[in-house]
Design a protein around this motif. Structure first.
Motif, mmCIF file in Angstrom:
data_model
loop_
_atom_site.group_PDB
_atom_site.id
_atom_site.type_symbol
_atom_site.label_atom_id
_atom_site.label_comp_id
_atom_site.label_asym_id
_atom_site.label_seq_id
_atom_site.Cartn_x
_atom_site.Cartn_y
_atom_site.Cartn_z
ATOM 1 N N LYS A 1 -28.398 -9.614 43.123
ATOM 2 C CA LYS A 1 -28.145 -10.065 41.761
ATOM 3 C C LYS A 1 -27.908 -8.856 40.866
ATOM 4 O O LYS A 1 -28.657 -7.883 40.902
ATOM 5 N N GLU B 1 -22.844 -3.718 34.826
ATOM 6 C CA GLU B 1 -23.964 -2.802 34.711
ATOM 7 C C GLU B 1 -23.556 -1.382 34.324
ATOM 8 O O GLU B 1 -24.338 -0.642 33.739
ATOM 9 N N LYS C 1 -31.148 -15.780 31.492
ATOM 10 C CA LYS C 1 -30.466 -14.586 32.000
ATOM 11 C C LYS C 1 -29.169 -14.943 32.712
ATOM 12 O O LYS C 1 -29.068 -15.978 33.359
ATOM 13 N N TYR D 1 -27.689 -8.319 36.918
ATOM 14 C CA TYR D 1 -27.824 -8.935 35.605
ATOM 15 C C TYR D 1 -26.803 -8.309 34.668
ATOM 16 O O TYR D 1 -26.614 -7.088 34.658
ATOM 17 N N GLU E 1 -23.266 -11.834 41.567
ATOM 18 C CA GLU E 1 -23.713 -11.311 42.846
ATOM 19 C C GLU E 1 -22.877 -10.090 43.208
ATOM 20 O O GLU E 1 -21.660 -10.108 43.091
ATOM 21 N N TYR F 1 -26.328 -13.561 35.549
ATOM 22 C CA TYR F 1 -26.139 -12.599 36.634
ATOM 23 C C TYR F 1 -24.926 -12.959 37.477
ATOM 24 O O TYR F 1 -24.435 -14.077 37.452
#
Length: 77
Positions: A4, A27, A70, A6, A74, A72
């Motif tokens: 995951k 990210e 949240k 986020y 993959e 997310y």
């Protein structure tokens, strides 16, 4: 290993109650515009609700998950 990732999302609550994501911030800070949302599926398990958005980003299909509070995606292996 948890795959995951986020992410930050810019989204809009529509007057009909739908939550529609428009932008994903990965990210590393890269910003991706969501071309369009193809499908939204709702799943419920053990009292928790999760939504899976099938989106098209830069012409490629991907899945964006909204679970609780949240977002997310993959990570590709």
């Amino acid at each position: 290993m948890d795959n995951k990732v986020y992410v930050d999302i810019y989204a809009k609550f529509m007057k009909d109650g739908r939550l529609i994501p428009f932008t994903v911030i990965w990210e590393n800070g890269t910003v991706y515009a969501i071309d369009y949302v193809k499908e939204i599926k709702r799943f419920a398990k053990n009292g928790k609700t999760r939504f899976v958005y099938t989106c098209v980003v830069e012409g490629k299909e991907c899945h964006l998950h909204y679970e609780g509070d949240k977002w997310y995606m993959e990570r590709k292996r």
